[in-house]
Design a protein around this motif. Structure first.
Motif, PDB file in Angstrom:
ATOM      1  N   TYR A 290     -10.331  50.609 -25.945  1.00 51.46           N
ATOM      2  CA  TYR A 290      -9.119  50.163 -26.645  1.00 51.46           C
ATOM      3  C   TYR A 290      -8.983  50.882 -27.979  1.00 51.46           C
ATOM      4  CZ  TYR A 290      -6.202  47.073 -29.519  1.00 51.46           C
ATOM      5  OH  TYR A 290      -5.253  46.583 -30.376  1.00 51.46           O
ATOM      6  N   ALA A 294      -6.058  53.034 -30.367  1.00 52.44           N
ATOM      7  CA  ALA A 294      -5.584  52.464 -31.629  1.00 52.44           C
ATOM      8  C   ALA A 294      -5.924  53.362 -32.815  1.00 52.44           C
ATOM      9  CB  ALA A 294      -6.190  51.074 -31.836  1.00 52.44           C
ATOM     10  N   VAL A 305      -5.471  47.381 -23.368  1.00 53.15           N
ATOM     11  CA  VAL A 305      -5.316  46.010 -23.874  1.00 53.15           C
ATOM     12  C   VAL A 305      -6.092  45.035 -22.996  1.00 53.15           C
ATOM     13  CG1 VAL A 305      -3.668  44.162 -24.310  1.00 53.15           C
ATOM     14  CG2 VAL A 305      -3.093  46.514 -24.939  1.00 53.15           C
ATOM     15  N   TYR A 309      -9.247  42.441 -24.139  1.00 48.94           N
ATOM     16  CA  TYR A 309      -9.348  41.015 -23.866  1.00 48.94           C
ATOM     17  C   TYR A 309     -10.577  40.704 -23.000  1.00 48.94           C
ATOM     18  CZ  TYR A 309      -4.574  40.691 -25.695  1.00 48.94           C
ATOM     19  OH  TYR A 309      -3.462  40.757 -26.502  1.00 48.94           O
ATOM     20  N   HIS A 327      -5.288  40.504 -33.405  1.00 47.34           N
ATOM     21  CA  HIS A 327      -4.326  41.495 -33.897  1.00 47.34           C
ATOM     22  C   HIS A 327      -3.417  41.973 -32.768  1.00 47.34           C
ATOM     23  CE1 HIS A 327      -2.695  44.908 -36.116  1.00 47.34           C
ATOM     24  NE2 HIS A 327      -2.970  45.649 -35.056  1.00 47.34           N
ATOM     25  N   GLN A 328      -4.001  42.257 -31.608  1.00 47.52           N
ATOM     26  CA  GLN A 328      -3.191  42.726 -30.491  1.00 47.52           C
ATOM     27  C   GLN A 328      -2.207  41.647 -30.048  1.00 47.52           C
ATOM     28  OE1 GLN A 328      -3.052  45.874 -29.109  1.00 47.52           O
ATOM     29  NE2 GLN A 328      -1.273  45.012 -28.051  1.00 47.52           N
ATOM     30  N   VAL A 331       0.633  41.801 -32.408  1.00 46.12           N
ATOM     31  CA  VAL A 331       1.472  42.961 -32.086  1.00 46.12           C
ATOM     32  C   VAL A 331       2.428  42.623 -30.949  1.00 46.12           C
ATOM     33  CG1 VAL A 331       1.447  45.304 -31.129  1.00 46.12           C
ATOM     34  CG2 VAL A 331      -0.178  44.682 -32.933  1.00 46.12           C
ATOM     35  N   ASP A 332       1.927  41.845 -29.984  1.00 48.27           N
ATOM     36  CA  ASP A 332       2.742  41.463 -28.824  1.00 48.27           C
ATOM     37  C   ASP A 332       3.596  40.236 -29.095  1.00 48.27           C
ATOM     38  OD1 ASP A 332       1.629  43.563 -27.438  1.00 48.27           O
ATOM     39  OD2 ASP A 332       0.058  42.357 -26.513  1.00 48.27           O
TER      40      ASP A 332
END
Length: 413
Positions: A290, A294, A305, A309, A327-328, A331-332
């Motif tokens: 990931y 990034a 992603v 997870y 954080h991801q 972002v979503d």
């Protein structure tokens, strides 16, 4: 006592995995750890839980109702460290064994995780806190506190596999223990200097090369990291952490991630994928995959992603990975899920810039300001200036019994 310390810390680890997304305040976290710290093994194979920790007897004598009420409404060390261990143990014991309080501990945890404040959750579960403190005092002054015996027949112990250390592992075990506990610059340099000639004597020993890779990584000798990782992989192609150290060294060798060209990022991902082919559930490699997008300034694709997870699901107790997953989610646009991930970190009794940052993000989400929450999440916090750079998730060692003060980016400047 060493055994009590071991049981205390291991309890933190167990709950950080079993209750990975459940928030509870410092007094309960330390109370549960102290409750299990005094566990007693009997010769017949049974275990006893609930013994009063002998090393807390003195401080228990001086607990006051005011201290207990303050502890119920504060989630940090601000009212004194000892109260969270001593008072936390007493509250946990009381709520576990007192018949009139049966089920209230779970009610408290549910109320807290439903969004109630510490004070509201305490009132919901325990009723009037003044009376609660008085009842607790009477409980403590009783003739004896109860304990429970778990018979050996109720304990299921799985298969235990052990093996002797190889010669290279035996020669480097001291350095491994020191490195994995987290080191500052001076100690890192000392470990690197001492372990390098030893590792040279065991070029075909994967364990020794892994230790040397870590020691070299801690001092920024990335060429040595890559060479040691390659030797470890040649000796044991299934050692996922060796691929992780190699990929990290390739990422950290340039002055900044911006200096890494596209071809090198592709090569880094090849190393990571090669490791995942051998060890598909290696959390460090999943997370690095990931990050390889990034840190390159590319929006991570859906596969990356998913791997983030998955990594978090494997190592939920690792604070930087928790921050990355949250954080991801931000972002979503999934603020509620991000909040759920961050609240256990924000409630940590041991304050650090990492916990403060998590709390600030949670506060912003609670205020309905997802943009601010994302901004805080994206910022480089003070935590990347704290302590040794030790954020590699090594499956051979418990990676984070407590919160590690590192940024999502791994402390890279």
């Amino acid at each position: 006592p060493p055994q009590a310390t071991l049981f205390h810390e291991y309890t933190h680890h167990i709950y950080s995995v079993a209750w990975s997304n459940i928030a509870f305040p410092g007094w309960l976290g330390e109370g549960l750890a102290e409750f299990h710290a005094s566990a007693e093994f009997r010769k017949d194979g049974s275990m006893v839980f609930g013994r009063e920790p002998s090393y807390r007897t003195g401080s228990l004598r001086y607990l006051t109702n005011d201290q207990i009420r303050a502890m119920l409404t504060n989630d940090t060390e601000e009212s004194g460290v000892a109260i969270y261990y001593t008072g936390g143990w007493l509250l946990t014991h009381y709520l576990t064994f007192a018949p009139e309080r049966e089920g209230q501990l779970m009610q408290y945890i549910v109320a807290l995780n439903s969004g109630q404040s510490l004070e509201e959750a305490a009132r919901t579960a325990f009723g009037d806190t003044q009376r609660f403190g008085s009842d607790l005092t009477r409980y403590r002054r009783g003739t004896s506190l109860p304990a429970v015996v778990v018979p050996a027949s109720d304990l299921e112990i799985g298969d235990i596999t052990i093996r002797p250390l190889t010669s290279g592992e035996l020669a480097t075990i001291g350095a491994a223990i020191r490195s994995q506990s987290g080191v500052g610059a001076e100690e890192a340099a000392s470990i690197y200097a001492s372990v390098k000639p030893i590792a040279e004597s065991y070029p075909d020993d994967a364990g020794a090369q892994r230790v040397f890779a870590e020691a070299a990584y801690d001092v920024g000798e990335y060429g040595d990291v890559i060479a040691a990782a390659d030797r470890a992989i040649a000796a044991d192609p299934t050692m996922g952490i060796a691929y992780a150290y190699k990929a990290r060294a390739m990422m950290n060798a340039p002055d900044s991630y911006a200096d890494i060209d596209d071809a090198t990022w592709i090569e880094i991902r090849r190393v990571i994928i090669a490791g995942l082919n051998k060890e598909p559930k290696n959390a460090e490699l999943l997370w690095l995959y990931y990050r390889s997008f990034a840190e390159a300034g590319i929006a991570p694709p859906p596969l990356a992603v998913r791997r983030l997870y998955q990594a978090f699901g494997i190592q939920p107790q690792f604070a930087p990975m928790r921050l990355a997953a949250a954080h991801q989610l931000l972002v979503d646009g999934n603020g509620d899920e991000a909040r759920a991930l961050l609240r256990p970190l924000a409630f940590s009794v041991h304050r650090s810039s990492t916990t403060d940052r998590a709390r600030a993000i949670v506060d912003a989400i609670d205020a309905g300001d997802l943009a601010k929450a994302l901004q805080i999440s994206e910022s480089k916090g003070d935590e990347e200036e704290e302590g040794p750079k030790k954020d590699v998730v090594d499956p051979q060692v418990d990676p984070a019994l407590h919160v590690l003060p590192h940024d999502v980016s791994g402390g890279r400047r």
